[in-house]
Enzyme design. Structure first.
Site, PDB file in Angstrom:
ATOM      1  N   HIS A  51      -3.671  12.569  -8.461  1.00 15.01           N
ATOM      2  CA  HIS A  51      -3.128  11.478  -7.055  1.00 15.01           C
ATOM      3  C   HIS A  51      -4.685  10.309  -7.075  1.00 15.01           C
ATOM      4  O   HIS A  51      -5.987  10.299  -7.221  1.00 15.01           O
ATOM      5  CB  HIS A  51      -2.804  12.627  -5.786  1.00 15.01           C
ATOM      6  CG  HIS A  51      -2.026  11.214  -5.382  1.00 15.01           C
ATOM      7  ND1 HIS A  51      -2.350  10.774  -3.788  1.00 15.01           N
ATOM      8  CD2 HIS A  51      -1.253  11.245  -4.873  1.00 15.01           C
ATOM      9  CE1 HIS A  51      -1.680  10.275  -3.741  1.00 15.01           C
ATOM     10  NE2 HIS A  51      -0.759  10.337  -4.053  1.00 15.01           N
ATOM     11  N   GLU A 111      -4.945   8.951  -3.864  1.00 18.21           N
ATOM     12  CA  GLU A 111      -6.262   9.286  -3.483  1.00 18.21           C
ATOM     13  C   GLU A 111      -7.779  10.700  -3.521  1.00 18.21           C
ATOM     14  O   GLU A 111      -8.344  10.347  -2.997  1.00 18.21           O
ATOM     15  CB  GLU A 111      -5.756  10.104  -2.308  1.00 18.21           C
ATOM     16  CG  GLU A 111      -4.309   9.018  -1.494  1.00 18.21           C
ATOM     17  CD  GLU A 111      -2.598   9.560  -0.327  1.00 18.21           C
ATOM     18  OE1 GLU A 111      -3.258  10.426  -0.569  1.00 18.21           O
ATOM     19  OE2 GLU A 111      -2.401   8.946  -0.296  1.00 18.21           O
ATOM     20  N   GLU A 168       2.488   6.253 -10.437  1.00 23.13           N
ATOM     21  CA  GLU A 168       2.476   5.392  -8.273  1.00 23.13           C
ATOM     22  C   GLU A 168       1.804   4.412  -8.482  1.00 23.13           C
ATOM     23  O   GLU A 168      -0.137   4.936  -8.644  1.00 23.13           O
ATOM     24  CB  GLU A 168       1.374   6.966  -7.808  1.00 23.13           C
ATOM     25  CG  GLU A 168       2.234   8.019  -7.751  1.00 23.13           C
ATOM     26  CD  GLU A 168       2.747   9.230  -6.366  1.00 23.13           C
ATOM     27  OE1 GLU A 168       3.487   9.055  -5.419  1.00 23.13           O
ATOM     28  OE2 GLU A 168       0.906   9.257  -6.676  1.00 23.13           O
ATOM     29  N   ASN A 188       5.185  15.511  -2.037  1.00 34.38           N
ATOM     30  CA  ASN A 188       4.312  16.037  -1.578  1.00 34.38           C
ATOM     31  C   ASN A 188       3.260  15.531  -0.366  1.00 34.38           C
ATOM     32  O   ASN A 188       3.389  14.179   0.422  1.00 34.38           O
ATOM     33  CB  ASN A 188       2.918  14.246  -2.383  1.00 34.38           C
ATOM     34  CG  ASN A 188       1.563  14.394  -2.071  1.00 34.38           C
ATOM     35  OD1 ASN A 188       1.384  15.451  -1.472  1.00 34.38           O
ATOM     36  ND2 ASN A 188       0.804  13.085  -2.605  1.00 34.38           N
ATOM     37  N   LYS A 194       0.719  15.957   1.761  1.00 32.29           N
ATOM     38  CA  LYS A 194      -0.723  15.181   1.546  1.00 32.29           C
ATOM     39  C   LYS A 194      -1.289  16.105   3.064  1.00 32.29           C
ATOM     40  O   LYS A 194      -1.022  17.688   3.215  1.00 32.29           O
ATOM     41  CB  LYS A 194      -1.150  14.208   2.199  1.00 32.29           C
ATOM     42  CG  LYS A 194      -0.053  13.278   1.096  1.00 32.29           C
ATOM     43  CD  LYS A 194       0.126  11.639   1.163  1.00 32.29           C
ATOM     44  CE  LYS A 194       0.057  11.195   0.013  1.00 32.29           C
ATOM     45  NZ  LYS A 194       0.136   9.473  -0.582  1.00 32.29           N
ATOM     46  N   GLY A 203       2.594   4.457   0.285  1.00 31.55           N
ATOM     47  CA  GLY A 203       2.409   4.691   1.643  1.00 31.55           C
ATOM     48  C   GLY A 203       2.248   3.266   2.313  1.00 31.55           C
ATOM     49  O   GLY A 203       1.487   2.983   3.385  1.00 31.55           O
ATOM     50  N   SER A 217       6.360   4.689  -1.939  1.00 33.62           N
ATOM     51  CA  SER A 217       6.658   4.244  -0.829  1.00 33.62           C
ATOM     52  C   SER A 217       8.580   4.324  -1.316  1.00 33.62           C
ATOM     53  O   SER A 217       9.414   4.014  -0.934  1.00 33.62           O
ATOM     54  CB  SER A 217       7.185   2.352  -0.660  1.00 33.62           C
ATOM     55  OG  SER A 217       5.032   2.637   0.038  1.00 33.62           O
TER      56      SER A 217
HETATM   57  P1  PGA Z   1       4.521   7.722  -0.117  1.00 40.39           P
HETATM   58  O1  PGA Z   1       3.147   8.542  -1.164  1.00 40.39           O
HETATM   59  O2  PGA Z   1       6.003   7.400  -0.389  1.00 40.39           O
HETATM   60  O3  PGA Z   1       4.395   7.832   1.861  1.00 40.39           O
HETATM   61  O4  PGA Z   1       4.392   6.401  -0.413  1.00 40.39           O
HETATM   62  C1  PGA Z   1       3.078   8.383  -2.521  1.00 40.39           C
HETATM   63  C2  PGA Z   1       2.015   9.049  -3.130  1.00 40.39           C
HETATM   64  O5  PGA Z   1       1.622   9.142  -2.932  1.00 40.39           O
HETATM   65  O6  PGA Z   1       2.752  10.587  -3.694  1.00 40.39           O
END
Ligand code: PGA
Length: 250
Positions: free
Chosen positions: A94, A96, A165, A8, A10, A171, A210
């Protein structure tokens, strides 16, 4: 089902940067079999990435989508627009989207319905915030997100993948431990088994938050972790490739 290792990106990478990445990445992964690889670039890069991966083992994903086929929805992207570009997967719900853009379970459910209707494979994202975890609400939050996310699709569960997640792990560099991931993944497996009356064999439960080339080997050992959704570490083709390799060790 092969495990699914999904990137992803983003809101990262211009078209030129996306093209550069894919040129390197497709050579790295060209001989890999028995694993499903997916990359979800930005909408503006979908078309270029689609052409570059048309004869490869890389699948195309979108990071979001609206549920209607067309119409007066300024700024939105429809399922048929994605289908036209050979998009196969769509990430929905997601964290976000939920937390920054205010998407609610009901809207996400409409999107999951639309994805199935138009032949896209949804990756439904669920996960608790740190506060919810600390209050002991992890399972009830995940259960609510899943029950409402797939409501009305009890017979289609095998056409959906789910990404667990935890919001506190996205992140942040703080991934869930294998035990934490396994506990929730097993809970999700039992839940969808129940909801689908046993027709959940095609569903993969991915872990996200992460994931990197260092913790992937450990996390993939959890019995009910059947792939990854990777953000930050997927932005580097070599790191993402290493994560894929590590996920194939089990
Ligand atoms: P990240 O994001 O690997 O940077 O933690 C994962 C995600 O949001 O799908």
């Amino acid at each position: 089902m092969a495990y699914l290792i999904a990137a992803n990106w983003k809101m990262n990478k211009t078209v030129a940067e996306s093209i550069d990445y894919i040129k390197t990445f497709k050579e790295l992964v060209r001989d890999l079999k028995d694993v499903d690889i997916m990359i979800a670039p930005s909408f503006t890069a979908l078309s270029s990435v689609s052409s570059l991966i048309s004869d490869t083992n890389i699948n195309l994903g979108a990071q979001n989508m609206f549920y209607a086929e067309k119409g007066a929805y300024t700024g939105e992207i429809s399922p048929i627009m994605l289908k036209e570009l050979n998009v196969k997967y769509v990430i929905l719900g997601h964290s976000e989207r939920r937390h920054i853009f205010g998407e609610k379970d009901e809207l996400i459910n409409k999107k999951v319905h639309a994805a199935i209707e138009f032949g896209l494979r949804p990756i439904l994202c669920v996960g608790e915030t740190l506060e919810e975890r600390e209050l002991g609400k992890t399972k009830s939050v995940v259960e609510r997100q899943i029950r409402s996310g797939i409501a009305g699709l009890e017979k289609e569960v095998s056409s959906i993948d789910i990404a667990y997640e935890p919001v506190w792990a996205i992140g942040t560099g703080v991934n869930a431990t294998v035990e934490q991931a396994q506990e929730v993944h097993q809970f999700i497996r039992n839940l969808i088994h129940d909801i689908s009356k046993g027709n959940d064999k095609g569903t993969r439960i991915l872990y996200g938050g992460s994931v990197n080339e260092k913790n992937a080997s450990e996390l993939i050992k959890a019995k009910d972790v059947e792939g990854f959704l990777v953000g930050t570490a997927s932005l580097d083709p070599k790191k993402f490739y290493e994560i894929i390799l590590k996920s194939m060790e089990v």
